[in-house]
Design an enzyme around this catalytic site. Structure first.
Site, PDB file in Angstrom:
ATOM      1  N   SER A 289     -44.303  22.929 -83.030  1.00  0.00           N
ATOM      2  CA  SER A 289     -43.870  24.426 -82.909  1.00  0.00           C
ATOM      3  C   SER A 289     -44.218  24.308 -84.088  1.00  0.00           C
ATOM      4  CB  SER A 289     -42.643  24.130 -82.497  1.00  0.00           C
ATOM      5  OG  SER A 289     -42.259  25.407 -83.719  1.00  0.00           O
ATOM      6  N   LYS A 295     -40.503  19.456 -81.600  1.00  0.00           N
ATOM      7  CA  LYS A 295     -41.050  20.444 -79.671  1.00  0.00           C
ATOM      8  C   LYS A 295     -42.781  19.854 -79.608  1.00  0.00           C
ATOM      9  CE  LYS A 295     -40.121  23.172 -77.908  1.00  0.00           C
ATOM     10  NZ  LYS A 295     -40.246  24.752 -78.365  1.00  0.00           N
ATOM     11  N   GLU A 302     -49.613  27.059 -70.407  1.00  0.00           N
ATOM     12  CA  GLU A 302     -49.163  28.238 -69.867  1.00  0.00           C
ATOM     13  C   GLU A 302     -50.190  29.216 -70.191  1.00  0.00           C
ATOM     14  OE1 GLU A 302     -44.554  27.274 -72.062  1.00  0.00           O
ATOM     15  OE2 GLU A 302     -46.370  27.467 -73.267  1.00  0.00           O
TER      16      GLU A 302
END
Ligand code: ARG
Length: 479
Positions: A289, A295, A302
Site C-alpha cells: 500500500s 499491507k 483481484e
C-alpha cells in the site's frame, strides 16, 4: 491488348473500389471503417492464406508459375517487413488485407493485383480468423496445462493439510488443502476439453467461398483447405463468409475458464485476508500500500477476478453483433476482432498471473487447522454415528445432533466433545462419552474415503493418477 497499370488507371480515387464512386470517402466514414490498428495481428495468417490461395490459383491454371513466384516472394518480403516493424501501415487502406495487397503491388507490380481474383475479403478474413483462433487456442491450452501442474504440485505438498471446507462460506466439513487444489484441477480439465472440442468446429476452411456466392474459378477448395492445415472446405459459401459461431464459442469457452480462475482468485483473496490467514502470498505476487506500511495486497488475484467481467462483456458484444444479422457478410462483423483478441490476451495474462500467485502461495498449517476448532465441523459425524449405531433415520439423527450443537453453544463449548456427557444425555440418552470423544476432524476426514472424497489416502491416489495423465500428455499420447 496488354492491360495498363491499374494503379495509374485509378487516377484520383484512392479506394480500390473507386471506379464506381464519384467522390472519396468522408472523414468519419473513413475513420469508422479503419481496423488496421487491430487486425494487423492477423498478418501471419493473412500471408499464409494468400500464399496458399496463390498456389491453388497456379495449380488450377489461373496464375503462371512465374506470377506465383513473384507473389510468394513479395509476400515473404512483407512478412519480414511487418515482423521487423518496418512495414508502414496505412489507415486509408483500412485493414490488414488491403495493406498487404497494396504493398505487394508496390513491390512486384501488377502481379500483386492478380492475387485477389475470385477471392473476397469476406472469405479471406473468415479464413484468417479461424487460423488465428486455432493458434491462440493451442497457446491457451498449454497455459492451462502449466497451471494444472502447479495445482498438482501444491496438492502433492499438502496432502494431509487439513482445513475447513465451506458451504455458504460457513465452516462445513473438514477437507484438505490438496483436495481443494484438485477441485480446480478438474475444472481446468474441462476447460481444456472445451477448447479442444471447439477445434473440431474449426476444421473446415471458408477460403474460396468468394464474397458469398462461391468461386467461378476451377479451384479445388478441398486441396486449398489442406494447404492451410484444415481438414476440409466449408460446404456452403454463404455460411463460410458469414459464420462467426467459432468466435462466439471461443470467447464463451474463455468466459467459462475466466469464471473458474475468478473463483480460485477469490479463494486466494479470502485465504490471504487478515482474519483468515490461511495462506501467505509471496512478495513476488503481491503488492504493497502507498499509505499503510503493513499491507500486503493480493492485487494480481483481484485483477484476475475482474478480468472475468471484461471477458463476459466481450462475449455479450459478439453475441449482440451477430444477433439478427442478415446473411451473409456485413461490416458489423469487423467488430469481432477486438473482442476475440482481447479475450485471448486477457485470459492468457490472467492465467499466468494466477499461476504465479498459486506457485508462490504458502499455506499456514496451524491457522487452517485452528479454523476447524470453531463452527462444529464434526457435527455431521455425530449424526452419522446415531444412524450407524442406532439405526436412526438420518433426519431424526440430524435433529438430535442439531440440539446437541445448540446445547454445546449455550455451554460455551467450541467442540462437541467438550460438552459434559450429562448435558448431552439430556438431549438423547443414547449418546455416549466415547461417541463424543471420537469426534475429531482428523477422523472425520479419514472416514470420507469413497471415490472423489477428501481422505488423504484417496487424494494421494488421485494425485498419482493425475501425474500419470500429465506424463502421458507430455509424451503426446492420447488420454
Ligand atoms: N476488415 C473486414 C472485416 O474484418 C474485412 C472484410 C471486409 N469485407 C467487405 N465486404 N467490406 O470484416
Amino acid at each position: 491488348m496488354k492491360d495498363e497499370n491499374t494503379s495509374q488507371k485509378r487516377g484520383n480515387t484512392t479506394n480500390i473500389w473507386g471506379g464506381r464512386f464519384d467522390s472519396s470517402t468522408e472523414k468519419a466514414t473513413q475513420e469508422i471503417n479503419i481496423s488496421i490498428a487491430i487486425d494487423q495481428k492477423l498478418y501471419q495468417e493473412d500471408i499464409n492464406g494468400s500464399i496458399a490461395y496463390a498456389e491453388e490459383l497456379q495449380e488450377s491454371g489461373v496464375l503462371s508459375e512465374k506470377q506465383l513466384d513473384n507473389i510468394k516472394n513479395g509476400l515473404e518480403k512483407i512478412r519480414i517487413e511487418i515482423g521487423s516493424g518496418k512495414f508502414q501501415f496505412k489507415e486509408k487502406l483500412e485493414d490488414i488485407h488491403m495493406n498487404i495487397e497494396a504493398r505487394l503491388t508496390e513491390l512486384i507490380g501488377d502481379d500483386g493485383e492478380r492475387l485477389h481474383i475470385g477471392r473476397s475479403r469476406n472469405d479471406q478474413v473468415a479464413t484468417d480468423m479461424r487460423l488465428w483462433m486455432r493458434k491462440a487456442s493451442l497457446e491457451l491450452q498449454k497455459q492451462i496445462i502449466l497451471m494444472q501442474k502447479t495445482l498438482l504440485l501444491k496438492a502433492e505438498q499438502h496432502v494431509d493439510w487439513i482445513m475447513p471446507g465451506f458451504t455458504h462460506l460457513q465452516c462445513a466439513q473438514p477437507i484438505t488443502f490438496a483436495h481443494h487444489c484438485l477441485a480446480y484441477y478438474e475444472m481446468l480439465d474441462r476447460d481444456l476439453e472445451r477448447l479442444k472440442d471447439a477445434e473440431k468446429r474449426c476444421e473446415q476452411s471458408p477460403l474460396g467461398a468468394g464474397a458469398l456466392a462461391g468461386s467461378p474459378l476451377p479451384i479445388d477448395r478441398k486441396r486449398l483447405a489442406k494447404r492451410l492445415g484444415f481438414k476440409d472446405a466449408m460446404q456452403n459459401s454463404i455460411d463460410a463468409v458469414s459464420a462467426r459461431d467459432f468466435i462466439i464459442e471461443f470467447i464463451a469457452n474463455i468466459a467459462i475458464l475466466a469464471t473458474h480462475l475468478s473463483r480460485l482468485a477469490e479463494d486466494i483473496i479470502l485465504w490471504a485476508s487478515t482474519p483468515f490467514g490461511f495462506v501467505k502470498l509471496s512478495h513476488k505476487t503481491s503488492t504493497g500500500s502507498s499509505l499503510m506500511p503493513q499491507k500486503q495486497n493480493p492485487d494480481g488475484a483481484e485483477l484476475v477476478r475482474a478480468k472475468a467481467a471484461r471477458i463476459y462483456g466481450n462475449l455479450i458484444t459478439i453475441l449482440c453483433v451477430m444477433k439478427a444479422l442478415p446473411l451473409a457478410y456485413a461490416k458489423d462483423m469487423q467488430e469481432d476482432k477486438a473482442v476475440m483478441f482481447d479475450s485471448f490476451e486477457q485470459i492468457l495474462l490472467a492465467i499466468k498471473a494466477l499461476d504465479a500467485t498459486l506457485e508462490g502461495l504458502m499455506p499456514n498449517r496451524e491457522k487452517m487447522r485452528a479454523a476447524l476448532d470453531t463452527g462444529f465441523p464434526e457435527a455431521t459425524d455425530l449424526a452419522d454415528w446415531f444412524v450407524q449405531k442406532h439405526q436412526m433415520t438420518f433426519r431424526h439423527a440430524h435433529e438430535i445432533t442439531g440440539k446437541i450443537v445448540k446445547r454445546a453453544e449455550q455451554c460455551a463449548c467450541s467442540k462437541l466433545k467438550e460438552l459434559p456427557i450429562n448435558e448431552a444425555k439430556k438431549i438423547s440418552p443414547l449418546v455416549t462419552q466415547e461417541a463424543l470423544e471420537g469426534l475429531t476432524v482428523e477422523k472425520s476426514l479419514e472416514r470420507r474415503n469413497a471415490l472423489g472424497a477428501s481422505a488423504p489416502q484417496k487424494v494421494a491416489q488421485q494425485i498419482e493418477k493425475l501425474k500419470q495423465k500429465q506424463k502421458h500428455r507430455q509424451n503426446g499420447k492420447a488420454e
